[in-house]
Design a protein around this motif. Structure first.
Motif, PDB file in Angstrom:
ATOM      1  N   GLY A  80       0.817  -1.211   0.000  1.00  0.00           N
ATOM      2  CA  GLY A  80       0.000   0.000   0.000  1.00  0.00           C
ATOM      3  C   GLY A  80       0.846   1.254   0.000  1.00  0.00           C
ATOM      4  O   GLY A  80       0.526   2.237  -0.685  1.00  0.00           O
ATOM      5  N   TYR A  84       0.464   4.090  -2.934  1.00  0.00           N
ATOM      6  CA  TYR A  84      -0.074   5.414  -2.604  1.00  0.00           C
ATOM      7  C   TYR A  84       1.004   6.499  -2.531  1.00  0.00           C
ATOM      8  O   TYR A  84       0.670   7.692  -2.505  1.00  0.00           O
ATOM      9  CB  TYR A  84      -0.858   5.356  -1.292  1.00  0.00           C
ATOM     10  CG  TYR A  84      -2.254   4.800  -1.471  1.00  0.00           C
ATOM     11  CD1 TYR A  84      -3.269   5.574  -2.030  1.00  0.00           C
ATOM     12  CD2 TYR A  84      -2.551   3.492  -1.096  1.00  0.00           C
ATOM     13  CE1 TYR A  84      -4.536   5.064  -2.197  1.00  0.00           C
ATOM     14  CE2 TYR A  84      -3.825   2.976  -1.257  1.00  0.00           C
ATOM     15  CZ  TYR A  84      -4.813   3.762  -1.816  1.00  0.00           C
ATOM     16  OH  TYR A  84      -6.077   3.247  -1.982  1.00  0.00           O
ATOM     17  N   SER A  92       4.068  -3.155  -6.380  1.00  0.00           N
ATOM     18  CA  SER A  92       2.983  -3.264  -5.412  1.00  0.00           C
ATOM     19  C   SER A  92       2.231  -4.581  -5.590  1.00  0.00           C
ATOM     20  O   SER A  92       1.869  -5.242  -4.609  1.00  0.00           O
ATOM     21  CB  SER A  92       2.020  -2.085  -5.566  1.00  0.00           C
ATOM     22  OG  SER A  92       0.934  -2.180  -4.658  1.00  0.00           O
ATOM     23  N   LEU A 221      -6.237  -0.840  -0.510  1.00  0.00           N
ATOM     24  CA  LEU A 221      -5.291  -0.917  -1.628  1.00  0.00           C
ATOM     25  C   LEU A 221      -5.995  -1.282  -2.924  1.00  0.00           C
ATOM     26  O   LEU A 221      -5.786  -0.628  -3.963  1.00  0.00           O
ATOM     27  CB  LEU A 221      -4.207  -1.949  -1.305  1.00  0.00           C
ATOM     28  CG  LEU A 221      -3.210  -2.245  -2.435  1.00  0.00           C
ATOM     29  CD1 LEU A 221      -2.457  -0.983  -2.848  1.00  0.00           C
ATOM     30  CD2 LEU A 221      -2.235  -3.341  -2.014  1.00  0.00           C
TER      31      LEU A 221
END
Length: 289
Positions: A80, A84, A92, A221
């Motif tokens: 996450g 982000y 990711s 997520l």
């Protein structure tokens, strides 16, 4: 500097994601209850449940189970944070898959028949959704010109305009990722689960609390991945993305309450078929154009 951003993003995600995930879980329970003609629990009931689990004594069947779950939670937070903070989407994806593998190994380590069946089904679910997730990352690169999630901020139009077929395929496997019926084979909050609690059968106390928090963070997520399709250089795109996320999450709750669980054979076949049609075909068209 990118490593520093990822670490800062992970720290922020570790603070914010559990709060948002808890609220989403509470909203999920309220909407589900209304769909079933019930009043439902309080909005913060998921928080009360986790707090109660944290207060229980440690009665794990072995010491390694909790370690594996801790690793799974850490890798979820890292995935996450990478996303982000504007980092590599493909990285990711790989990190969150590593988290899923630690979760599976934790269940196998208990040597419980029900937990092992749940772990087997969890493995099948990973096999089912992973091709489409990888196609999603590759298609995003072809549409945005970069794997970095922050790259969408320099686009003149959202990537959904070029990879809408991939988005539809991603919505299909999102039901698996969010652990919603008809694809909640390995682990379910509902009483109709056919293998007790499946992969979490032998987990309790602080270990089960970590699993719940991990699930909250995963939801935040995955919904972020959903909104990424609709963000471009215009600030209003963030509002559009939030609206889409709300609609998609409501749709997932509706699906969860209106469809019976399928067998793993249908799960695997349908997921791979969707991955080929929605993912491979869309990527092939982009490569040809």
């Amino acid at each position: 500097m990118s490593l520093l951003f990822a670490l800062i993003g992970t720290l922020v995600f570790a603070i914010v994601a559990p709060v948002l995930g808890c609220l989403l879980a509470g909203i999920d329970r309220k909407i589900t209850a209304r769909m079933q003609g019930r009043v439902g629990p309080p909005l913060l009931q998921p928080y009360y449940d986790v707090r109660k689990l944290l207060e229980k004594d440690n009665v794990s069947v072995n010491s390694t189970e909790g370690t594996y779950i801790t690793c799974a939670l850490v890798f979820t937070l890292l995935a996450g944070g990478i996303f982000y903070s504007g980092g590599n989407l493909l990285m990711s994806v790989f990190v969150i898959t590593l988290s899923a593998l630690f979760f599976i190994v934790a269940a196998y380590s208990t040597r419980s028949p029900y937990a092992e069946i749940g772990a087997n089904r969890e493995t099948l679910q990973v096999m089912a959704y992973e091709p489409m997730v990888l196609f999603m990352a590759v298609a995003f690169y072809m549409a945005a010109g970069t794997f970095n999630s922050a790259g969408v901020l320099s686009l003149d139009a959202p990537v959904i305009t070029n990879i809408w077929l991939v988005f539809l395929g991603f919505l299909f496997i999102l039901t698996i990722k969010l652990r919603k019926s008809p694809f909640d084979l390995s682990y379910s909050h509902h009483a109709h689960q056919d293998i007790v609690k499946g992969i979490t059968t032998e987990m309790s106390g602080k270990t089960l609390a970590k699993v719940e928090v991990m699930h909250w963070c995963e939801n935040v997520l995955f919904l972020g991945w959903t909104g990424l399709f609709f963000i471009w250089g215009n600030p209003i795109s963030f509002l559009i993305a939030l609206v889409v996320i709300a609609v998609v999450y409501f749709l997932e709750i509706w699906i969860d309450n209106n469809f019976a669980r399928v067998k793993w054979q249908l799960l695997l076949k349908s997921s791979w078929a969707v991955a080929f049609v929605a993912g491979f075909v869309n990527i092939a068209v982009l490569a040809f154009l």
